[in-house]
Design a protein around this motif. Structure first.
Motif, PDB file in Angstrom:
ATOM      1  N   ILE A 114       0.854  -1.195   0.000  1.00 26.19           N
ATOM      2  CA  ILE A 114       0.000   0.000   0.000  1.00 26.19           C
ATOM      3  C   ILE A 114       0.889   1.244   0.000  1.00 26.19           C
ATOM      4  O   ILE A 114       0.701   2.168  -0.802  1.00 26.19           O
ATOM      5  N   SER A 117       3.021   1.532  -3.435  1.00 22.05           N
ATOM      6  CA  SER A 117       2.246   1.967  -4.601  1.00 22.05           C
ATOM      7  C   SER A 117       1.820   3.425  -4.449  1.00 22.05           C
ATOM      8  O   SER A 117       1.853   4.196  -5.413  1.00 22.05           O
ATOM      9  N   THR A 118       1.467   3.839  -3.235  1.00 19.95           N
ATOM     10  CA  THR A 118       1.048   5.230  -3.015  1.00 19.95           C
ATOM     11  C   THR A 118       2.235   6.180  -3.171  1.00 19.95           C
ATOM     12  O   THR A 118       2.104   7.250  -3.774  1.00 19.95           O
ATOM     13  N   ALA A 163       4.942   5.712  -4.998  1.00 21.41           N
ATOM     14  CA  ALA A 163       5.271   5.797  -6.426  1.00 21.41           C
ATOM     15  C   ALA A 163       4.236   6.653  -7.154  1.00 21.41           C
ATOM     16  O   ALA A 163       4.580   7.455  -8.019  1.00 21.41           O
ATOM     17  N   ALA A 164       2.967   6.510  -6.773  1.00 28.11           N
ATOM     18  CA  ALA A 164       1.891   7.304  -7.391  1.00 28.11           C
ATOM     19  C   ALA A 164       2.060   8.784  -7.079  1.00 28.11           C
ATOM     20  O   ALA A 164       1.603   9.639  -7.830  1.00 28.11           O
ATOM     21  N   SER A 165       2.730   9.095  -5.971  1.00 30.72           N
ATOM     22  CA  SER A 165       2.933  10.485  -5.566  1.00 30.72           C
ATOM     23  C   SER A 165       4.256  11.051  -6.067  1.00 30.72           C
ATOM     24  O   SER A 165       4.662  12.131  -5.648  1.00 30.72           O
ATOM     25  N   TYR A 170     -15.182  -4.540   0.773  1.00 36.03           N
ATOM     26  CA  TYR A 170     -14.934  -3.110   0.996  1.00 36.03           C
ATOM     27  C   TYR A 170     -14.052  -2.475  -0.083  1.00 36.03           C
ATOM     28  O   TYR A 170     -13.541  -1.379   0.099  1.00 36.03           O
ATOM     29  N   GLY A 171     -13.856  -3.172  -1.194  1.00 34.46           N
ATOM     30  CA  GLY A 171     -13.110  -2.595  -2.308  1.00 34.46           C
ATOM     31  C   GLY A 171     -11.646  -2.354  -2.017  1.00 34.46           C
ATOM     32  O   GLY A 171     -11.034  -1.449  -2.581  1.00 34.46           O
ATOM     33  N   VAL A 172     -11.080  -3.183  -1.115  1.00 37.01           N
ATOM     34  CA  VAL A 172      -9.651  -3.051  -0.790  1.00 37.01           C
ATOM     35  C   VAL A 172      -8.856  -3.939  -1.749  1.00 37.01           C
ATOM     36  O   VAL A 172      -9.153  -5.128  -1.885  1.00 37.01           O
ATOM     37  N   ALA A 173      -7.876  -3.344  -2.416  1.00 37.15           N
ATOM     38  CA  ALA A 173      -7.075  -4.104  -3.374  1.00 37.15           C
ATOM     39  C   ALA A 173      -6.220  -5.126  -2.646  1.00 37.15           C
ATOM     40  O   ALA A 173      -5.640  -4.838  -1.607  1.00 37.15           O
ATOM     41  N   GLU A 198      -2.735  -7.352  -6.560  1.00 33.52           N
ATOM     42  CA  GLU A 198      -3.147  -6.214  -7.386  1.00 33.52           C
ATOM     43  C   GLU A 198      -2.282  -4.989  -7.077  1.00 33.52           C
ATOM     44  O   GLU A 198      -1.883  -4.245  -7.978  1.00 33.52           O
ATOM     45  N   LEU A 199      -1.991  -4.786  -5.780  1.00 39.12           N
ATOM     46  CA  LEU A 199      -1.144  -3.661  -5.370  1.00 39.12           C
ATOM     47  C   LEU A 199       0.273  -3.818  -5.905  1.00 39.12           C
ATOM     48  O   LEU A 199       0.904  -2.849  -6.320  1.00 39.12           O
ATOM     49  N   ALA A 221       0.259  -2.878  -9.538  1.00 36.73           N
ATOM     50  CA  ALA A 221       0.171  -1.415  -9.665  1.00 36.73           C
ATOM     51  C   ALA A 221       1.502  -0.772  -9.308  1.00 36.73           C
ATOM     52  O   ALA A 221       1.978   0.131 -10.004  1.00 36.73           O
ATOM     53  N   GLY A 226     -16.333   2.733  -5.055  1.00 40.46           N
ATOM     54  CA  GLY A 226     -16.303   1.412  -4.435  1.00 40.46           C
ATOM     55  C   GLY A 226     -14.899   0.951  -4.077  1.00 40.46           C
ATOM     56  O   GLY A 226     -14.743  -0.076  -3.426  1.00 40.46           O
ATOM     57  N   THR A 283       2.537  15.962  -5.887  1.00 41.27           N
ATOM     58  CA  THR A 283       2.914  15.738  -7.283  1.00 41.27           C
ATOM     59  C   THR A 283       3.018  17.030  -8.082  1.00 41.27           C
ATOM     60  O   THR A 283       3.646  17.061  -9.129  1.00 41.27           O
TER      61      THR A 283
END
Lengths: 192, 78
Positions: A56, A59-60, A62-64, A130-133, A137-138, A141, B14, B57
Motif C-alpha cells: 500500500i 504503490s502510493t 510511487a503514485a505520488s 470493501y473494495g480493498v485491493a 493487485e497492489l 500497480a 467502491g 505531485t
C-alpha cells in the motif's frame, strides 16, 4: 523567578526545528531544484498483513512521484516468489522451509489469527466487500508505477532461491551495503 | 457552469485506499501537460488524500465537489 529559566528548552526546540531546513538545503540540487526524497521499504516480514501494508505504501509513494524501492529480505523475499512455484531450494532443509510456509504473494499467512487459513480467507472476503485491493493487485500497480524491487542476495543463497523462482520484473540481487548507501544519501527508510 | 474538456475519467467508486490515488496516477501519467482528469470516488478519505496528492505531485486540483456519497475531483496534469 522569570520565564527566562526555561529559555534553554526553547532554544533546544528552535535548534531542532531548524534542522529540516538545513537538510533541505543540503539536498538541493546544483540547479536549485529540490531533489525528491527517495523511499526505501525494507520488507523483512512475509506475513500477510505486513506485506499488504508495504505494498500500500510503495504503490502510493510511487503514485505520488516518490522514487521508491523495496529491499526484499528474509521472509519478505518469500512473498515475491512466483505464485505457482510450490517448493524452492535444493537441500532438504530449504525445501522443508518452503513446504512449511508456501511462498508467493497470494499465499501469505496472518501473523495472528491464521487459524489454518480461516483468517486470511476472511480478510480476503472483507477486502473484496470493501473494495480493498489485494496484495497481488497492489504489487502489479506498484511495478507499473516504477517501484524497484531489490532482492537480497544473501536470502536468495540461504533459501536456495533462483532468479527463475522470482516474479518477473525483479531487479538485480543486492546486499545490505546497497541499502545503507541509499539511506546515507537521504532516502527515507521503512522497516516492515 | 463552464463545460470542462475532460481527457480521461477515473471511476474509483467502491474502491478503498490507496486504489483511487493509484488508478488516478496511472491515468494521469500518459497525458500531456495541462490535460484534465475527472475522478469519481466513494472513499471518504479521498477528500483529504487528493488534496495531499496534488500538493506532492504538483498537479492542480481544479474542482472538488461531493454529491451524496460520491466525491468528484478534477485534476489538471502538471
Amino acid at each position: 523567578m522569570t520565564k527566562q529559566s526555561f529559555d534553554p528548552i526553547a532554544e533546544a526546540i528552535a535548534d531542532v526545528e531548524g534542522v529540516p531546513e538545513a537538510f533541505a538545503e543540503a539536498f538541493r540540487a546544483p540547479d536549485g531544484d529540490r531533489k525528491p526524497r527517495e523511499l526505501v521499504i525494507i520488507c523483512y516480514s512475509g506475513d500477510l498483513e505486513k506485506t499488504w501494508a508495504s505494498l500500500i505504501l510503495a504503490s502510493t509513494a510511487a503514485a505520488s512521484g516518490t522514487p521508491t524501492r523495496m529491499f526484499l529480505t528474509f521472509w519478505g523475499l518469500q512473498a515475491f516468489v512466483k505464485d505457482e512455484v510450490r517448493i524452492t531450494g535444493q537441500s532438504w532443509m530449504q525445501k522443508m522451509l518452503a513446504f512449511m510456509q508456501r511462498p508467493g504473494i497470494s499465499h501469505r499467512k496472518l501473523s495472528k489469527m491464521n487459524f489454518m487459513g480461516m483468517g486470511p480467507w476472511m480478510m480476503g472476503t472483507l477486502a473484496k466487500q470493501y473494495g480493498v485491493a489485494k496484495p497481488k493487485e497492489l504489487l502489479e500497480a506498484a511495478m507499473a508505477l516504477g517501484v524497484e524491487l531489490m532482492p537480497c542476495q544473501m536470502t536468495m543463497d540461504m533459501f536456495g532461491l533462483k532468479r527463475s523462482d522470482m516474479i518477473d520484473g525483479m531487479g538485480e540481487p543486492v546486499g545490505a551495503a546497497t541499502v545503507i548507501e541509499l539511506l546515507a544519501n537521504g532516502a527515507a527508510p521503512l522497516f516492515i | 457552469m463552464t463545460v470542462l474538456d475532460i481527457a480521461v475519467q477515473v471511476d474509483a467508486r467502491g474502491l478503498s485506499c490507496p486504489m483511487p490515488i493509484v488508478r488516478t496516477a496511472q491515468a494521469v501519467r500518459p497525458l500531456a501537460a495541462g490535460a484534465l482528469v475527472e475522478v469519481l470516488a466513494t472513499d471518504p478519505g479521498s477528500q483529504r488524500d487528493f488534496v495531499a496528492w496534488c500538493r506532492a505531485t504538483g498537479h492542480d486540483l481544479v474542482e472538488q465537489t461531493t454529491e451524496g456519497t460520491v466525491h468528484r475531483f478534477v485534476i489538471r496534469r502538471k
